[in-house]
Design a protein around this motif. Structure first.
Motif, PDB file in Angstrom:
ATOM      1  N   THR A 241       0.868  -1.409   0.172  1.00 22.77           N
ATOM      2  CA  THR A 241       0.050   0.322   0.357  1.00 22.77           C
ATOM      3  C   THR A 241       0.548   0.997   0.096  1.00 22.77           C
ATOM      4  N   SER A 242       1.679   1.217   0.585  1.00 27.46           N
ATOM      5  CA  SER A 242       2.765   2.483   0.100  1.00 27.46           C
ATOM      6  C   SER A 242       3.408   2.570  -0.399  1.00 27.46           C
ATOM      7  N   ILE A 243       3.681   1.897  -1.154  1.00 23.79           N
ATOM      8  CA  ILE A 243       4.033   1.355  -3.221  1.00 23.79           C
ATOM      9  C   ILE A 243       2.802   2.588  -3.516  1.00 23.79           C
ATOM     10  N   VAL A 244       1.891   2.101  -3.498  1.00 26.35           N
ATOM     11  CA  VAL A 244       0.857   2.487  -4.455  1.00 26.35           C
ATOM     12  C   VAL A 244       0.440   4.056  -3.689  1.00 26.35           C
ATOM     13  N   THR A 245       0.467   4.178  -2.508  1.00 25.78           N
ATOM     14  CA  THR A 245       0.035   5.325  -1.764  1.00 25.78           C
ATOM     15  C   THR A 245       1.147   6.372  -3.153  1.00 25.78           C
ATOM     16  N   GLY A 246       2.385   5.932  -2.382  1.00 29.51           N
ATOM     17  CA  GLY A 246       3.880   7.045  -2.823  1.00 29.51           C
ATOM     18  C   GLY A 246       3.930   7.244  -4.417  1.00 29.51           C
ATOM     19  N   LYS A 247       3.508   6.201  -4.729  1.00 31.73           N
ATOM     20  CA  LYS A 247       3.169   6.655  -6.263  1.00 31.73           C
ATOM     21  C   LYS A 247       2.052   7.779  -6.649  1.00 31.73           C
ATOM     22  N   PHE A 403      -0.602  -5.951  -6.609  1.00 25.37           N
ATOM     23  CA  PHE A 403       0.516  -6.029  -5.860  1.00 25.37           C
ATOM     24  C   PHE A 403       1.189  -7.000  -5.011  1.00 25.37           C
ATOM     25  N   LYS A 404       0.012  -7.124  -4.239  1.00 34.35           N
ATOM     26  CA  LYS A 404       0.894  -9.026  -3.587  1.00 34.35           C
ATOM     27  C   LYS A 404       0.539 -10.151  -4.604  1.00 34.35           C
ATOM     28  N   THR A 405       0.049  -9.686  -5.637  1.00 34.39           N
ATOM     29  CA  THR A 405      -0.029 -11.286  -6.530  1.00 34.39           C
ATOM     30  C   THR A 405       1.170 -11.181  -7.411  1.00 34.39           C
ATOM     31  N   ASP A 406       1.129 -12.432  -7.876  1.00 35.29           N
ATOM     32  CA  ASP A 406       1.764 -12.887  -9.519  1.00 35.29           C
ATOM     33  C   ASP A 406       1.436 -11.560 -10.037  1.00 35.29           C
ATOM     34  N   LYS A 407       0.435 -11.279  -9.818  1.00 34.99           N
ATOM     35  CA  LYS A 407      -0.096 -10.730 -11.491  1.00 34.99           C
ATOM     36  C   LYS A 407       1.052  -9.628 -12.038  1.00 34.99           C
ATOM     37  N   LEU A 408       1.339  -8.492 -11.263  1.00 36.42           N
ATOM     38  CA  LEU A 408       1.841  -7.590 -11.816  1.00 36.42           C
ATOM     39  C   LEU A 408       3.513  -7.957 -12.512  1.00 36.42           C
ATOM     40  N   LEU A 409       4.594  -8.888 -12.300  1.00 33.47           N
ATOM     41  CA  LEU A 409       4.840  -9.560 -13.000  1.00 33.47           C
ATOM     42  C   LEU A 409       4.981 -10.480 -13.702  1.00 33.47           C
ATOM     43  N   THR A 410       3.708 -11.323 -14.241  1.00 31.12           N
ATOM     44  CA  THR A 410       3.375 -11.711 -15.176  1.00 31.12           C
ATOM     45  C   THR A 410       2.216 -11.636 -15.992  1.00 31.12           C
ATOM     46  N   GLY A 411       1.260 -10.958 -15.478  1.00 31.81           N
ATOM     47  CA  GLY A 411       0.589  -9.981 -16.302  1.00 31.81           C
ATOM     48  C   GLY A 411      -0.408 -11.319 -16.676  1.00 31.81           C
ATOM     49  N   SER A 412      -1.010 -12.335 -15.128  1.00 30.46           N
ATOM     50  CA  SER A 412      -1.505 -13.129 -15.447  1.00 30.46           C
ATOM     51  C   SER A 412      -2.732 -13.257 -16.002  1.00 30.46           C
ATOM     52  N   THR A 413      -3.818 -13.768 -17.152  1.00 35.66           N
ATOM     53  CA  THR A 413      -5.222 -13.588 -17.696  1.00 35.66           C
ATOM     54  C   THR A 413      -6.136 -14.949 -17.806  1.00 35.66           C
ATOM     55  N   ARG A 414      -5.095 -14.720 -16.500  1.00 38.76           N
ATOM     56  CA  ARG A 414      -6.632 -16.707 -16.083  1.00 38.76           C
ATOM     57  C   ARG A 414      -7.798 -16.332 -15.959  1.00 38.76           C
ATOM     58  N   ASN A 415      -7.954 -15.214 -15.171  1.00 39.54           N
ATOM     59  CA  ASN A 415      -9.686 -14.966 -14.998  1.00 39.54           C
ATOM     60  C   ASN A 415     -10.442 -14.381 -16.343  1.00 39.54           C
ATOM     61  N   PHE A 416      -9.778 -14.180 -16.878  1.00 35.59           N
ATOM     62  CA  PHE A 416     -10.261 -13.173 -17.801  1.00 35.59           C
ATOM     63  C   PHE A 416     -10.768 -14.283 -19.282  1.00 35.59           C
TER      64      PHE A 416
END
Lengths: 425, 237
Positions: A241-247, A403-416
């Motif tokens: 949350t600090s990373i998100v808020t900071g930006k 940010f807590k999941t892999d999605k940010l790095l892997t860009g997972s589209t599994r849910n879609f």
């Protein structure tokens, strides 16, 4: 040629991605809807205006005026008694009419005695957008026609009245009602002119803040990925949350600072128009109190946070700085639509579908807030602040989760994929 | 005593299983090498251990902390050096080290920064912007960043990537010294000489499975090889 073709093919493949095409399709739909509104106004112009009149004069010239009114408009109220004025206004408002025309007591005799015949026009405006005053132009046309017919009558009868009265036999006395405000001595065109010159600044500045800050957040996320600094950042002992808020906070600060500079320049530019006009909204009781200004400030603040959160969410999809440029497009579109709509039409006078769209876009709220507050519509403004705050909180929570999941790095589209699979089934 | 315990780790990307139930442990002060061909699952394992990726199945314990439930605690005691990591281009080398140090201690960051500067060994260039650094200089800065906090557990992916022979040797010596001082190290490298020189134990991973594990010398005897490169070729083929 085959080499050139090869390069063109590669470039097209790179440029024509769903991320490029989707915003264009969305923009086409949005501007299509806006086109329907303008189309609706054209229809309004081709229809007879709904008006009422009170003829307080028994002379023959007023009869010419009433015959023209009846010929070119849909009369929903017709009386000869001046005491009926309030009742007439009420009726016309109920019928969504445009104006009440009162032909003064000595209309005919005044003209014959070298004085202009008085036409009191009570305008009923639904909104203060540029397009909201267009329908009143039809009524202005009727007034012009009355003048013309009277002039012809006077000239044809070889009257001995002076030339200036023969050419311009009537005098207009305008009063405009806009929502709960009464403005004596000004026509809808003047009202719109005043609002346009004073309220153009707000939507433009808000759009600039959102575009500048949003672009910064998206680029910041893209650069973290492109420069390969994101992985390191995510393994440091710092809360997501600090990373998100900071930006968000850093971009908001720079965005506000840039907006301030822009606002000073643009404010001075607009000031020059107000001085030359010599009229001011405050003179007609159309100004904002300190409390109103605080509400506008809160609305702007929560909207900026929501806009930046949305930009941050888009930024998580950015693979590099180049793709970030494409991702700013949805933000631009979402900022442009309410900017144009609030300039041309009042929120109240929009069709229900566009009302829903404008309300759903968070950026609309601070753009609409000043005008809504002038007319004491606190409910829409406060509900807008609550809506945008909830929108921002949900987005920030969602981003923190990403940010807590892999999605940010892997860009997972599994849910879609899951969604589409379910739909097909 | 084991600093790191990995049990039956499974990591999937969608339906693709990149790591298929691997297990190993690393002792305190040990340098453990994870080697394998491209796409074998090395970097995925390192990313999972460094809290970047989530576990699908299995469990990882680093000291007394469980990686699944206590990633925030783990981030305080680990340091991860990705293979292709970068640093913020607008900062100077010193400012970058200061930026990182502040996440570990709020005040008196000088000791950490000086340690980072010592490891990076960039001389006066430490006060130049990262944007002006060569690939080797950037890597030295990043190694300095990774080790200046004296982590309990360091995860180093190709630590000498992009460095010339002399610089690479210096960095290897620094890594060795840190391990002697008690830092546990998980290292991945394609340089088999480096692996042989640095690692106390190694694991060979292929297609997401650990196919061999042991001390470099023991493996060379087992596979009748003169070096780890030969062992690698024989095991993977």
């Amino acid at each position: 040629m085959s080499q050139l073709g090869n390069i063109i093919k590669k470039e097209l493949k790179e440029l024509l991605t769903p991320a490029t095409l989707l915003p264009i399709v969305i923009m086409a739909i949005l501007f299509g809807s806006m086109g329907n509104v303008i189309g609706g106004i054209e229809e309004e112009l081709s229809e007879k205006p709904v008006i009422g009149f009170i003829n307080n004069d028994s002379g023959n010239l007023s009869k010419i005026a009433t015959s023209i009114i009846e010929k070119y408009s849909e009369v929903v109220y017709n009386s000869t008694d001046l005491n009926d004025k309030e009742n007439a206004l009420k009726n016309i408002k109920e019928e969504e009419g445009l104006a009440l025309i009162i032909i003064s007591k000595n209309f005919s005799s005044d003209i014959k005695n070298d004085s202009p015949g008085k036409l009191e026009i009570y305008w009923i405006m639904a909104g203060a957008g540029i397009l909201d005053s267009i329908s009143s132009e039809v009524v202005q046309g009727i007034i012009y026609q009355i003048n013309r017919e009277l002039s012809m009558k006077l000239i044809n009868n070889n009257s001995s009245i002076n030339a200036s009265i023969a050419l311009s036999p009537t005098q207009r006395i305008d009063t405009t009602y806009l929502k709960n405000k009464e403005m004596k001595g000004i026509s809808p065109g003047v009202v719109v002119g005043l609002f346009t010159s004073q309220s153009t600044l707000i939507p433009i500045v808000i759009m600039m803040i959102i575009l500048m800050s949003g672009g910064m957040v998206i680029s910041s996320m893209a650069l973290e990925k492109e420069n390969k600094t994101l992985e390191t950042l995510l393994t440091l002992p710092v809360k997501r949350t600090s990373i998100v808020t900071g930006k968000i906070v850093a971009s908001a600060s720079i965005g506000l600072f840039m907006a301030l500079i822009y606002m000073i320049g643009f404010g001075n530019y607009m000031q020059s128009f107000q001085m030359s006009g010599g009229l001011n909204l405050a003179d007609y009781g159309l100004s904002l109190s300190t409390f109103d200004l605080i509400l506008v400030g809160i609305s702007l603040f929560v909207t900026l946070i929501a806009g930046l959160a949305l930009s941050m969410l888009l930024g998580t999809f950015a693979k590099n700085y180049k793709s970030a440029q494409t991702l700013t497009f949805p933000i631009t579109a979402l900022a442009l639509v309410p900017m144009f709509l609030t300039m041309f039409k009042d929120f109240d006078t929009l069709p229900i579908s566009l009302k829903g769209l404008v309300y759903a876009i968070p950026f609309s709220h601070p753009m609409m807030a000043p005008r809504l507050l002038i007319f004491n519509d606190y409910a829409t403004v406060i509900s807008g602040i609550i809506y945008v705050s909830i929108f921002a909180i949900i987005l920030i929570s969602y981003i923190a989760w990403i940010f807590k999941t892999d999605k940010l790095l892997t860009g997972s589209t599994r849910n879609f994929k899951k969604i589409f699979t379910r739909k097909k089934n | 005593m084991s600093t790191v315990e990995i049990n039956n780790l499974i990591k999937k990307y969608g339906s693709f299983e990149a790591v298929k139930g691997i297990s190993f442990d690393i002792n305190e002060g040990e340098i453990f090498g994870l080697i394998g061909p491209n796409g074998a699952g090395k970097t995925t394992t390192l990313r999972v251990v460094s809290t970047l990726l989530q576990i699908n199945s299995g469990n990882i314990k680093i000291l007394e902390y469980d990686l699944k439930t206590q990633p925030d605690k783990i981030r305080k005691i680990i340091s991860y050096l990705p293979e292709d990591a970068g640093a913020y281009k607008t900062l100077t080398g010193r400012a970058y080290l200061k930026f990182i140090a502040k996440f570990f201690i709020e005040k008196n960051t000088n000791e950490l920064i000086n340690k980072g500067i010592e490891i990076a060994d960039l001389g006066s260039r430490i006060d130049d912007k990262v944007d002006t650094y060569s690939k080797g200089m950037k890597r030295r800065l990043l190694v300095g960043r990774a080790l200046m906090t004296k982590p309990k557990f360091a995860i180093l992916d190709e630590p000498t990537s992009g460095l010339d022979v002399i610089n690479a040797q210096e960095i290897r010596q620094i890594i060795k010294n840190f391990a002697q001082q008690g830092t546990t190290i998980l290292l991945s490298s394609h340089n088999m000489l480096e692996v042989e020189y640095l690692c106390h134990r190694i694991a060979l991973i292929d297609n997401g499975i650990i196919i061999e594990k042991g001390k470099p010398k023991d493996l060379m005897i087992k596979y009748k090889s003169n070096n780890i490169e030969e062992v690698f070729t024989k095991v993977v083929k």
